[in-house]
Design an enzyme around this catalytic site. Structure first.
Site, PDB file in Angstrom:
ATOM      1  N   ASP A 140       0.860  -1.189   0.000  1.00  0.00           N
ATOM      2  CA  ASP A 140       0.000   0.000   0.000  1.00  0.00           C
ATOM      3  C   ASP A 140       0.894   1.235   0.000  1.00  0.00           C
ATOM      4  OD1 ASP A 140      -3.232   0.316   0.735  1.00  0.00           O
ATOM      5  OD2 ASP A 140      -2.032   2.116   1.089  1.00  0.00           O
ATOM      6  N   GLY A 183     -26.226   2.373   0.765  1.00  0.00           N
ATOM      7  CA  GLY A 183     -25.014   3.189   0.760  1.00  0.00           C
ATOM      8  C   GLY A 183     -23.820   2.266   0.676  1.00  0.00           C
ATOM      9  N   CYS A 185     -19.634   0.279  -2.410  1.00  0.00           N
ATOM     10  CA  CYS A 185     -19.812  -0.388  -3.708  1.00  0.00           C
ATOM     11  C   CYS A 185     -21.053   0.046  -4.480  1.00  0.00           C
ATOM     12  CB  CYS A 185     -19.860  -1.901  -3.513  1.00  0.00           C
ATOM     13  SG  CYS A 185     -18.242  -2.629  -3.343  1.00  0.00           S
ATOM     14  N   PHE A 190     -17.074 -10.334  -4.617  1.00  0.00           N
ATOM     15  CA  PHE A 190     -18.488 -10.148  -4.265  1.00  0.00           C
ATOM     16  C   PHE A 190     -18.662 -10.139  -2.751  1.00  0.00           C
ATOM     17  CE2 PHE A 190     -18.190 -12.406  -8.320  1.00  0.00           C
ATOM     18  CZ  PHE A 190     -18.842 -11.508  -9.147  1.00  0.00           C
TER      19      PHE A 190
HETATM   20  C1  UDX Z   1     -22.093  -4.970  -1.485  1.00  0.00           C
HETATM   21  C2  UDX Z   1     -22.405  -6.325  -2.127  1.00  0.00           C
HETATM   22  O1  UDX Z   1     -23.344  -7.024  -1.314  1.00  0.00           O
HETATM   23  C3  UDX Z   1     -21.137  -7.136  -2.316  1.00  0.00           C
HETATM   24  O2  UDX Z   1     -21.427  -8.327  -2.998  1.00  0.00           O
HETATM   25  C4  UDX Z   1     -20.151  -6.301  -3.140  1.00  0.00           C
HETATM   26  O3  UDX Z   1     -18.946  -7.004  -3.299  1.00  0.00           O
HETATM   27  C5  UDX Z   1     -19.894  -4.965  -2.472  1.00  0.00           C
HETATM   28  O4  UDX Z   1     -21.129  -4.282  -2.260  1.00  0.00           O
HETATM   29  P1  UDX Z   1     -21.615  -4.043   0.966  1.00  0.00           P
HETATM   30  O5  UDX Z   1     -21.381  -2.705   0.343  1.00  0.00           O
HETATM   31  O6  UDX Z   1     -20.674  -4.516   2.010  1.00  0.00           O
HETATM   32  O7  UDX Z   1     -21.625  -5.184  -0.162  1.00  0.00           O
HETATM   33  O8  UDX Z   1     -23.068  -3.991   1.625  1.00  0.00           O
HETATM   34  P2  UDX Z   1     -24.463  -4.767   1.532  1.00  0.00           P
HETATM   35  O9  UDX Z   1     -24.608  -5.670   2.685  1.00  0.00           O
HETATM   36  O10 UDX Z   1     -24.677  -5.355   0.199  1.00  0.00           O
HETATM   37  O11 UDX Z   1     -25.465  -3.535   1.743  1.00  0.00           O
HETATM   38  C6  UDX Z   1     -25.435  -2.411   0.883  1.00  0.00           C
HETATM   39  C7  UDX Z   1     -26.449  -1.377   1.322  1.00  0.00           C
HETATM   40  O12 UDX Z   1     -27.769  -1.795   1.065  1.00  0.00           O
HETATM   41  C8  UDX Z   1     -26.407  -1.035   2.824  1.00  0.00           C
HETATM   42  O13 UDX Z   1     -26.518   0.358   2.979  1.00  0.00           O
HETATM   43  C9  UDX Z   1     -27.620  -1.761   3.386  1.00  0.00           C
HETATM   44  O14 UDX Z   1     -28.115  -1.146   4.548  1.00  0.00           O
HETATM   45  C10 UDX Z   1     -28.591  -1.648   2.228  1.00  0.00           C
HETATM   46  N1  UDX Z   1     -29.610  -2.695   2.196  1.00  0.00           N
HETATM   47  C11 UDX Z   1     -29.258  -4.006   2.031  1.00  0.00           C
HETATM   48  C12 UDX Z   1     -30.963  -2.347   2.279  1.00  0.00           C
HETATM   49  O15 UDX Z   1     -31.318  -1.164   2.427  1.00  0.00           O
HETATM   50  N2  UDX Z   1     -31.906  -3.335   2.157  1.00  0.00           N
HETATM   51  C13 UDX Z   1     -31.578  -4.642   1.982  1.00  0.00           C
HETATM   52  O16 UDX Z   1     -32.498  -5.469   1.868  1.00  0.00           O
HETATM   53  C14 UDX Z   1     -30.218  -5.000   1.917  1.00  0.00           C
END
Ligand code: UDX
Length: 431
Positions: free
Chosen positions: A32, A254, A257, A149
Protein backbone atom coordinates in the site's frame (compact mmCIF):
# COMPACT_ATOMS: atom_id res chain seq x y z
CA UNK A 1 0.21 -25.74 -5.20
CA UNK A 2 0.98 -22.56 -3.29
CA UNK A 3 2.12 -19.36 -4.97
CA UNK A 4 3.91 -16.14 -4.13
CA UNK A 5 1.34 -13.40 -4.53
CA UNK A 6 1.64 -9.60 -4.34
CA UNK A 7 -1.63 -7.91 -3.40
CA UNK A 8 -1.77 -4.22 -4.28
CA UNK A 9 -4.01 -2.20 -1.97
CA UNK A 10 -4.54 -2.68 1.77
CA UNK A 11 -8.16 -1.50 1.89
CA UNK A 12 -11.13 -3.70 2.79
CA UNK A 13 -10.75 -5.85 -0.32
CA UNK A 14 -6.95 -6.03 -0.40
CA UNK A 15 -6.62 -6.97 3.26
CA UNK A 16 -9.35 -9.60 3.11
CA UNK A 17 -7.92 -11.01 -0.14
CA UNK A 18 -4.36 -11.01 1.23
CA UNK A 19 -5.34 -12.64 4.52
CA UNK A 20 -7.53 -15.27 2.85
CA UNK A 21 -4.90 -16.12 0.22
CA UNK A 22 -2.36 -16.56 3.03
CA UNK A 23 -4.90 -18.73 4.88
CA UNK A 24 -5.07 -20.90 1.72
CA UNK A 25 -1.31 -21.42 2.04
CA UNK A 26 0.06 -18.83 -0.38
CA UNK A 27 2.92 -16.51 0.52
CA UNK A 28 1.48 -13.02 0.31
CA UNK A 29 2.89 -9.52 0.42
CA UNK A 30 0.36 -6.70 0.61
CA UNK A 31 1.55 -3.38 -0.75
CA UNK A 32 0.00 0.00 0.00
CA UNK A 33 1.11 3.60 -0.50
CA UNK A 34 -0.15 4.78 2.92
CA UNK A 35 2.80 4.77 5.32
CA UNK A 36 0.65 4.82 8.48
CA UNK A 37 -1.40 1.88 7.26
CA UNK A 38 1.61 -0.27 6.45
CA UNK A 39 3.29 0.69 9.74
CA UNK A 40 0.15 -0.29 11.67
CA UNK A 41 -0.16 -3.62 9.85
CA UNK A 42 3.52 -4.38 10.45
CA UNK A 43 2.99 -3.66 14.12
CA UNK A 44 0.08 -6.13 14.17
CA UNK A 45 -2.70 -3.54 14.16
CA UNK A 46 -5.49 -3.82 11.57
CA UNK A 47 -6.59 -0.32 10.50
CA UNK A 48 -10.17 -1.32 9.61
CA UNK A 49 -12.87 -3.26 11.39
CA UNK A 50 -13.94 -6.44 9.66
CA UNK A 51 -15.06 -9.42 11.75
CA UNK A 52 -12.47 -12.20 11.82
CA UNK A 53 -9.91 -10.27 9.77
CA UNK A 54 -7.50 -9.33 12.56
CA UNK A 55 -7.48 -12.94 13.76
CA UNK A 56 -6.85 -14.24 10.25
CA UNK A 57 -3.98 -11.80 9.69
CA UNK A 58 -2.42 -12.76 13.03
CA UNK A 59 -2.83 -16.48 12.37
CA UNK A 60 -1.07 -16.19 9.01
CA UNK A 61 1.65 -13.73 10.01
CA UNK A 62 4.31 -16.16 8.81
CA UNK A 63 3.08 -15.99 5.21
CA UNK A 64 1.67 -12.46 5.19
CA UNK A 65 3.86 -9.35 5.06
CA UNK A 66 3.27 -5.69 4.28
CA UNK A 67 5.32 -3.24 2.28
CA UNK A 68 5.38 0.25 0.78
CA UNK A 69 7.76 -0.85 -1.96
CA UNK A 70 5.99 -1.82 -5.21
CA UNK A 71 9.14 -3.13 -6.90
CA UNK A 72 10.02 -5.30 -3.93
CA UNK A 73 6.49 -6.75 -3.87
CA UNK A 74 6.47 -7.51 -7.62
CA UNK A 75 10.05 -8.82 -7.77
CA UNK A 76 9.28 -11.71 -5.42
CA UNK A 77 5.83 -12.51 -6.80
CA UNK A 78 4.49 -14.99 -9.33
CA UNK A 79 1.08 -13.36 -9.39
CA UNK A 80 0.02 -9.73 -8.88
CA UNK A 81 -3.48 -9.13 -7.48
CA UNK A 82 -4.86 -5.62 -7.98
CA UNK A 83 -7.19 -4.59 -5.12
CA UNK A 84 -6.89 -0.81 -5.26
CA UNK A 85 -9.92 1.44 -5.14
CA UNK A 86 -11.56 2.88 -8.25
CA UNK A 87 -13.60 5.85 -7.01
CA UNK A 88 -15.90 7.78 -9.33
CA UNK A 89 -14.50 10.84 -11.09
CA UNK A 90 -16.52 14.05 -11.52
CA UNK A 91 -17.98 12.56 -14.73
CA UNK A 92 -19.15 9.39 -12.97
CA UNK A 93 -16.59 7.22 -14.77
CA UNK A 94 -14.35 5.10 -12.55
CA UNK A 95 -10.99 6.65 -11.70
CA UNK A 96 -8.51 4.00 -12.82
CA UNK A 97 -5.34 5.91 -11.97
CA UNK A 98 -4.46 3.59 -9.09
CA UNK A 99 -4.98 0.51 -11.28
CA UNK A 100 -2.72 1.95 -13.99
CA UNK A 101 -0.09 2.79 -11.39
CA UNK A 102 0.07 -0.93 -10.56
CA UNK A 103 0.28 -1.81 -14.27
CA UNK A 104 3.18 0.65 -14.60
CA UNK A 105 5.00 -0.80 -11.62
CA UNK A 106 4.69 -4.30 -13.12
CA UNK A 107 6.06 -3.34 -16.55
CA UNK A 108 9.54 -4.72 -15.90
CA UNK A 109 8.22 -7.93 -14.34
CA UNK A 110 8.33 -10.42 -17.21
CA UNK A 111 8.79 -13.18 -14.62
CA UNK A 112 5.14 -12.85 -13.51
CA UNK A 113 2.75 -15.68 -14.37
CA UNK A 114 -0.37 -13.56 -14.10
CA UNK A 115 -1.68 -10.07 -13.46
CA UNK A 116 -5.12 -10.36 -11.85
CA UNK A 117 -7.56 -7.50 -11.31
CA UNK A 118 -10.02 -7.69 -8.43
CA UNK A 119 -10.79 -3.96 -8.36
CA UNK A 120 -14.12 -3.10 -9.97
CA UNK A 121 -13.32 -1.62 -13.37
CA UNK A 122 -15.32 -0.57 -16.44
CA UNK A 123 -15.85 -3.26 -19.06
CA UNK A 124 -12.97 -3.06 -21.52
CA UNK A 125 -10.29 -2.27 -18.93
CA UNK A 126 -8.86 -5.78 -19.06
CA UNK A 127 -8.40 -5.56 -22.82
CA UNK A 128 -6.59 -2.23 -22.40
CA UNK A 129 -4.32 -3.62 -19.68
CA UNK A 130 -3.66 -6.68 -21.83
CA UNK A 131 -2.53 -4.40 -24.67
CA UNK A 132 -0.36 -2.36 -22.29
CA UNK A 133 1.31 -5.52 -20.97
CA UNK A 134 1.92 -6.73 -24.53
CA UNK A 135 3.44 -3.38 -25.52
CA UNK A 136 5.71 -3.55 -22.46
CA UNK A 137 7.01 -6.94 -23.64
CA UNK A 138 4.95 -8.88 -21.11
CA UNK A 139 2.95 -10.99 -23.59
CA UNK A 140 3.86 -14.03 -21.51
CA UNK A 141 2.15 -12.64 -18.41
CA UNK A 142 -1.46 -13.86 -18.29
CA UNK A 143 -4.27 -11.43 -17.52
CA UNK A 144 -7.12 -12.40 -15.21
CA UNK A 145 -10.28 -10.66 -14.07
CA UNK A 146 -11.43 -12.00 -10.70
CA UNK A 147 -14.19 -9.70 -9.39
CA UNK A 148 -15.00 -9.77 -5.69
CA UNK A 149 -18.49 -10.15 -4.26
CA UNK A 150 -17.65 -9.91 -0.59
CA UNK A 151 -19.94 -7.83 1.58
CA UNK A 152 -18.48 -5.86 4.48
CA UNK A 153 -19.11 -7.40 7.86
CA UNK A 154 -18.95 -10.91 6.38
CA UNK A 155 -16.10 -10.49 3.93
CA UNK A 156 -13.87 -13.30 5.23
CA UNK A 157 -16.77 -15.74 5.10
CA UNK A 158 -17.79 -14.53 1.64
CA UNK A 159 -14.22 -15.04 0.38
CA UNK A 160 -13.80 -18.52 1.84
CA UNK A 161 -17.35 -19.71 1.06
CA UNK A 162 -18.57 -17.69 -1.92
CA UNK A 163 -21.67 -18.37 -4.03
CA UNK A 164 -19.29 -18.39 -6.99
CA UNK A 165 -15.75 -17.53 -8.05
CA UNK A 166 -15.86 -15.63 -11.33
CA UNK A 167 -12.73 -15.79 -13.45
CA UNK A 168 -12.28 -13.97 -16.74
CA UNK A 169 -9.18 -14.66 -18.82
CA UNK A 170 -7.87 -14.36 -22.37
CA UNK A 171 -6.32 -17.84 -22.24
CA UNK A 172 -7.09 -21.13 -20.53
CA UNK A 173 -3.78 -21.36 -18.70
CA UNK A 174 -4.41 -18.10 -16.82
CA UNK A 175 -7.99 -19.12 -15.97
CA UNK A 176 -6.63 -22.44 -14.64
CA UNK A 177 -3.95 -20.65 -12.59
CA UNK A 178 -6.46 -18.29 -10.93
CA UNK A 179 -8.77 -21.24 -10.25
CA UNK A 180 -5.85 -23.17 -8.75
CA UNK A 181 -5.04 -20.24 -6.44
CA UNK A 182 -8.57 -20.66 -5.01
CA UNK A 183 -8.11 -24.34 -4.16
CA UNK A 184 -9.54 -24.77 -0.68
CA UNK A 185 -12.24 -22.16 -1.24
CA UNK A 186 -15.68 -23.71 -0.97
CA UNK A 187 -17.52 -22.43 -4.06
CA UNK A 188 -18.03 -23.16 -7.76
CA UNK A 189 -15.70 -21.59 -10.34
CA UNK A 190 -17.34 -19.88 -13.32
CA UNK A 191 -14.88 -19.11 -16.11
CA UNK A 192 -15.58 -16.72 -18.97
CA UNK A 193 -14.12 -14.05 -21.24
CA UNK A 194 -12.70 -10.91 -19.60
CA UNK A 195 -15.39 -8.35 -20.62
CA UNK A 196 -18.15 -10.65 -19.34
CA UNK A 197 -16.37 -11.15 -16.01
CA UNK A 198 -16.00 -7.38 -15.66
CA UNK A 199 -19.71 -6.99 -16.40
CA UNK A 200 -20.78 -9.60 -13.82
CA UNK A 201 -19.59 -7.47 -10.90
CA UNK A 202 -21.31 -4.29 -12.07
CA UNK A 203 -24.48 -6.19 -12.92
CA UNK A 204 -24.66 -8.03 -9.60
CA UNK A 205 -24.37 -4.84 -7.59
CA UNK A 206 -26.80 -2.97 -9.84
CA UNK A 207 -29.33 -5.78 -9.52
CA UNK A 208 -29.05 -5.88 -5.71
CA UNK A 209 -29.43 -2.08 -5.60
CA UNK A 210 -32.46 -2.41 -7.90
CA UNK A 211 -34.10 -4.89 -5.54
CA UNK A 212 -33.65 -2.48 -2.62
CA UNK A 213 -34.90 0.58 -4.52
CA UNK A 214 -37.86 -1.48 -5.69
CA UNK A 215 -38.58 -2.52 -2.09
CA UNK A 216 -38.40 1.15 -1.07
CA UNK A 217 -40.77 2.20 -3.82
CA UNK A 218 -43.24 -0.48 -2.77
CA UNK A 219 -42.84 0.68 0.86
CA UNK A 220 -43.71 4.24 -0.12
CA UNK A 221 -46.80 2.98 -1.94
CA UNK A 222 -47.73 0.84 1.09
CA UNK A 223 -47.68 4.00 3.21
CA UNK A 224 -50.48 5.44 1.09
CA UNK A 225 -52.56 2.25 1.13
CA UNK A 226 -52.40 0.93 4.68
CA UNK A 227 -50.53 -2.22 3.66
CA UNK A 228 -47.51 -3.35 5.70
CA UNK A 229 -44.39 -3.60 3.51
CA UNK A 230 -42.64 -6.18 5.68
CA UNK A 231 -45.63 -8.52 5.29
CA UNK A 232 -45.95 -7.75 1.58
CA UNK A 233 -42.29 -8.29 0.71
CA UNK A 234 -41.96 -11.22 3.11
CA UNK A 235 -44.61 -13.05 1.09
CA UNK A 236 -43.32 -11.76 -2.25
CA UNK A 237 -39.80 -12.96 -1.42
CA UNK A 238 -41.12 -16.43 -0.55
CA UNK A 239 -41.50 -16.96 -4.31
CA UNK A 240 -38.26 -18.75 -5.19
CA UNK A 241 -38.11 -16.88 -8.49
CA UNK A 242 -37.85 -13.59 -6.61
CA UNK A 243 -35.97 -14.45 -3.43
CA UNK A 244 -36.20 -12.83 -0.01
CA UNK A 245 -32.75 -11.21 0.12
CA UNK A 246 -32.19 -7.50 -0.44
CA UNK A 247 -35.89 -6.77 -0.20
CA UNK A 248 -35.76 -4.89 3.10
CA UNK A 249 -37.20 -1.42 2.78
CA UNK A 250 -35.51 1.41 4.64
CA UNK A 251 -33.66 4.64 4.05
CA UNK A 252 -31.77 3.35 1.03
CA UNK A 253 -28.47 1.78 0.16
CA UNK A 254 -25.01 3.19 0.76
CA UNK A 255 -21.49 1.88 1.19
CA UNK A 256 -18.35 1.67 -0.86
CA UNK A 257 -19.81 -0.39 -3.71
CA UNK A 258 -23.47 0.14 -4.63
CA UNK A 259 -23.38 3.93 -5.08
CA UNK A 260 -20.07 3.90 -6.96
CA UNK A 261 -20.87 0.88 -9.12
CA UNK A 262 -24.37 2.08 -10.03
CA UNK A 263 -22.94 5.40 -11.21
CA UNK A 264 -20.08 3.63 -13.02
CA UNK A 265 -22.46 1.29 -14.87
CA UNK A 266 -24.63 4.25 -15.80
CA UNK A 267 -21.58 6.09 -17.14
CA UNK A 268 -20.49 2.99 -19.04
CA UNK A 269 -23.92 2.68 -20.67
CA UNK A 270 -24.03 6.37 -21.57
CA UNK A 271 -20.51 6.22 -23.01
CA UNK A 272 -21.72 3.41 -25.27
CA UNK A 273 -24.69 5.50 -26.44
CA UNK A 274 -27.40 3.83 -24.35
CA UNK A 275 -29.55 5.63 -21.79
CA UNK A 276 -29.95 3.24 -18.82
CA UNK A 277 -33.47 4.17 -17.70
CA UNK A 278 -33.94 1.53 -15.00
CA UNK A 279 -30.55 2.24 -13.44
CA UNK A 280 -31.21 5.98 -13.52
CA UNK A 281 -34.46 5.48 -11.62
CA UNK A 282 -32.87 3.05 -9.14
CA UNK A 283 -30.34 5.76 -8.21
CA UNK A 284 -33.01 8.46 -8.06
CA UNK A 285 -35.30 6.41 -5.82
CA UNK A 286 -32.35 5.86 -3.48
CA UNK A 287 -31.44 9.55 -3.30
CA UNK A 288 -35.05 10.43 -2.63
CA UNK A 289 -35.44 7.81 0.09
CA UNK A 290 -32.80 9.40 2.36
CA UNK A 291 -34.33 12.86 2.09
CA UNK A 292 -37.80 11.45 2.57
CA UNK A 293 -36.79 10.15 6.01
CA UNK A 294 -36.38 13.73 7.28
CA UNK A 295 -39.53 14.88 5.49
CA UNK A 296 -41.55 12.19 7.24
CA UNK A 297 -40.18 13.23 10.61
CA UNK A 298 -41.08 16.84 9.86
CA UNK A 299 -44.59 15.79 8.81
CA UNK A 300 -44.98 14.41 12.32
CA UNK A 301 -43.30 17.00 14.54
CA UNK A 302 -43.33 20.14 12.40
CA UNK A 303 -40.40 22.50 11.94
CA UNK A 304 -37.10 21.13 13.22
CA UNK A 305 -35.48 24.45 14.15
CA UNK A 306 -34.52 24.47 17.81
CA UNK A 307 -35.27 20.77 18.27
CA UNK A 308 -32.77 18.07 19.18
CA UNK A 309 -32.79 14.94 17.05
CA UNK A 310 -30.96 11.78 18.13
CA UNK A 311 -29.52 9.83 15.20
CA UNK A 312 -29.01 6.17 16.07
CA UNK A 313 -26.36 4.67 13.80
CA UNK A 314 -23.91 6.37 11.47
CA UNK A 315 -22.28 3.58 9.43
CA UNK A 316 -23.89 2.53 6.14
CA UNK A 317 -24.88 -0.78 7.68
CA UNK A 318 -24.23 -2.66 10.95
CA UNK A 319 -21.10 -4.75 11.47
CA UNK A 320 -18.72 -2.27 9.90
CA UNK A 321 -17.01 1.02 10.76
CA UNK A 322 -17.37 2.18 7.15
CA UNK A 323 -18.96 5.59 6.64
CA UNK A 324 -18.58 5.73 2.87
CA UNK A 325 -21.79 6.94 1.21
CA UNK A 326 -23.65 6.30 4.46
CA UNK A 327 -27.29 7.48 4.28
CA UNK A 328 -26.66 9.02 7.72
CA UNK A 329 -24.51 11.73 6.11
CA UNK A 330 -27.41 13.02 3.99
CA UNK A 331 -29.86 12.69 6.88
CA UNK A 332 -27.65 14.55 9.36
CA UNK A 333 -26.89 17.21 6.76
CA UNK A 334 -30.61 17.73 6.17
CA UNK A 335 -31.41 17.84 9.89
CA UNK A 336 -28.74 20.48 10.48
CA UNK A 337 -29.83 22.57 7.53
CA UNK A 338 -33.40 22.49 8.89
CA UNK A 339 -32.02 24.03 12.10
CA UNK A 340 -32.06 20.94 14.35
CA UNK A 341 -29.35 20.06 16.85
CA UNK A 342 -28.08 16.56 16.21
CA UNK A 343 -26.71 14.02 18.65
CA UNK A 344 -25.40 10.76 17.17
CA UNK A 345 -24.70 7.34 18.57
CA UNK A 346 -22.79 4.56 16.81
CA UNK A 347 -20.81 1.72 18.40
CA UNK A 348 -18.19 1.54 15.64
CA UNK A 349 -18.01 4.62 13.42
CA UNK A 350 -15.15 7.07 13.68
CA UNK A 351 -16.54 10.60 13.43
CA UNK A 352 -15.42 11.96 10.05
CA UNK A 353 -13.48 15.24 10.11
CA UNK A 354 -15.74 16.96 7.59
CA UNK A 355 -19.21 18.46 7.36
CA UNK A 356 -21.81 17.64 8.52
CA UNK A 357 -20.09 15.53 11.17
CA UNK A 358 -18.05 18.37 12.63
CA UNK A 359 -21.31 20.00 13.78
CA UNK A 360 -22.73 17.12 15.80
CA UNK A 361 -22.47 15.89 19.36
CA UNK A 362 -21.52 12.26 19.82
CA UNK A 363 -23.19 10.22 22.57
CA UNK A 364 -21.57 7.20 24.25
CA UNK A 365 -24.81 5.23 24.45
CA UNK A 366 -28.26 5.04 22.88
CA UNK A 367 -29.74 6.14 26.21
CA UNK A 368 -27.48 9.21 26.37
CA UNK A 369 -28.41 10.15 22.79
CA UNK A 370 -32.13 9.84 23.49
CA UNK A 371 -32.12 11.74 26.78
CA UNK A 372 -33.71 15.16 26.23
CA UNK A 373 -34.21 14.65 22.46
CA UNK A 374 -37.40 15.82 20.73
CA UNK A 375 -37.19 12.95 18.24
CA UNK A 376 -34.95 10.04 17.29
CA UNK A 377 -34.13 8.37 14.00
CA UNK A 378 -32.87 4.80 13.60
CA UNK A 379 -30.45 5.04 10.68
CA UNK A 380 -28.39 1.85 11.11
CA UNK A 381 -29.98 -1.32 12.48
CA UNK A 382 -27.26 -2.15 15.04
CA UNK A 383 -28.25 -5.21 17.14
CA UNK A 384 -27.58 -3.12 20.29
CA UNK A 385 -30.90 -1.37 19.62
CA UNK A 386 -32.75 -4.55 20.55
CA UNK A 387 -31.34 -4.43 24.09
CA UNK A 388 -32.45 -0.85 24.84
CA UNK A 389 -35.05 -0.34 27.57
CA UNK A 390 -37.29 1.68 25.25
CA UNK A 391 -39.92 2.42 27.89
CA UNK A 392 -37.34 4.00 30.17
CA UNK A 393 -35.79 5.84 27.22
CA UNK A 394 -39.19 7.28 26.22
CA UNK A 395 -39.48 8.91 29.65
CA UNK A 396 -36.06 10.51 29.23
CA UNK A 397 -36.96 12.14 25.90
CA UNK A 398 -38.49 15.61 25.57
CA UNK A 399 -40.91 14.06 23.05
CA UNK A 400 -41.05 10.33 22.44
CA UNK A 401 -41.12 10.39 18.64
CA UNK A 402 -39.11 7.76 16.81
CA UNK A 403 -38.58 7.33 13.07
CA UNK A 404 -37.26 3.84 12.38
CA UNK A 405 -35.53 4.06 9.02
CA UNK A 406 -34.66 0.35 9.05
CA UNK A 407 -37.86 -1.20 10.37
CA UNK A 408 -35.65 -2.62 13.09
CA UNK A 409 -38.18 -2.41 15.93
CA UNK A 410 -41.66 -3.82 16.53
CA UNK A 411 -44.37 -1.17 15.92
CA UNK A 412 -46.83 -2.47 18.51
CA UNK A 413 -44.19 -2.74 21.21
CA UNK A 414 -42.93 0.77 20.51
CA UNK A 415 -46.48 2.11 20.81
CA UNK A 416 -46.81 0.31 24.15
CA UNK A 417 -43.53 1.86 25.28
CA UNK A 418 -45.02 5.30 24.69
CA UNK A 419 -43.68 6.28 21.29
CA UNK A 420 -45.14 7.86 18.26
CA UNK A 421 -43.43 5.32 16.06
CA UNK A 422 -42.97 6.03 12.36
CA UNK A 423 -41.35 3.41 10.14
CA UNK A 424 -40.93 2.69 6.45
CA UNK A 425 -43.90 1.23 4.56
CA UNK A 426 -45.83 0.50 7.77
CA UNK A 427 -48.59 2.38 9.55
CA UNK A 428 -47.50 4.91 12.18
CA UNK A 429 -48.25 3.71 15.71
CA UNK A 430 -49.18 6.09 18.50
CA UNK A 431 -48.97 5.57 22.27
C1 UDX B 1 -22.09 -4.97 -1.48
C2 UDX B 1 -22.41 -6.32 -2.13
O1 UDX B 1 -23.34 -7.02 -1.31
C3 UDX B 1 -21.14 -7.14 -2.32
O2 UDX B 1 -21.43 -8.33 -3.00
C4 UDX B 1 -20.15 -6.30 -3.14
O3 UDX B 1 -18.95 -7.00 -3.30
C5 UDX B 1 -19.89 -4.97 -2.47
O4 UDX B 1 -21.13 -4.28 -2.26
P1 UDX B 1 -21.61 -4.04 0.97
O5 UDX B 1 -21.38 -2.71 0.34
O6 UDX B 1 -20.67 -4.52 2.01
O7 UDX B 1 -21.62 -5.18 -0.16
O8 UDX B 1 -23.07 -3.99 1.62
P2 UDX B 1 -24.46 -4.77 1.53
O9 UDX B 1 -24.61 -5.67 2.68
O10 UDX B 1 -24.68 -5.35 0.20
O11 UDX B 1 -25.47 -3.54 1.74
C6 UDX B 1 -25.43 -2.41 0.88
C7 UDX B 1 -26.45 -1.38 1.32
O12 UDX B 1 -27.77 -1.79 1.07
C8 UDX B 1 -26.41 -1.04 2.82
O13 UDX B 1 -26.52 0.36 2.98
C9 UDX B 1 -27.62 -1.76 3.39
O14 UDX B 1 -28.12 -1.15 4.55
C10 UDX B 1 -28.59 -1.65 2.23
N1 UDX B 1 -29.61 -2.69 2.20
C11 UDX B 1 -29.26 -4.01 2.03
C12 UDX B 1 -30.96 -2.35 2.28
O15 UDX B 1 -31.32 -1.16 2.43
N2 UDX B 1 -31.91 -3.34 2.16
C13 UDX B 1 -31.58 -4.64 1.98
O16 UDX B 1 -32.50 -5.47 1.87
C14 UDX B 1 -30.22 -5.00 1.92
Amino acid sequence: MTRRIAVFGAGYIGLVTGACLAELGHTVVVRDIAEDKVAALRAGRVPIYEPGLAELIAANAERLTFTLDADEATAEAEVVYVCVDTPPTASGDADLSRVWAVVDSAKGAAHLKAFVVKSTVPVGTGARIRAALDTAGLAGVGYGSNPEFTAEGRAVRDFMRPDRIVIGAFDEATAALVAEIHEGVDGPVITMDVPSAEMVKLTSNAFLATKISFANEIANICETTGADVTRVLGAVGADHRLGKHFLHAGIGWGGSCFPKDAVALKALASNGGYHPQILTDVIEVNNHQRRRAVTRLKDEIGALAGKTVAVLGMTFKPGTDDMREAPSTVIVDRLLSEGASVVCWDPMARTPHHAPWTAIRRAESVEEALSGAHAAMVVTEWPQLQAVDWRLAADSMADAVLFDGRNALEPERMGECGYTYISVGRATVRP
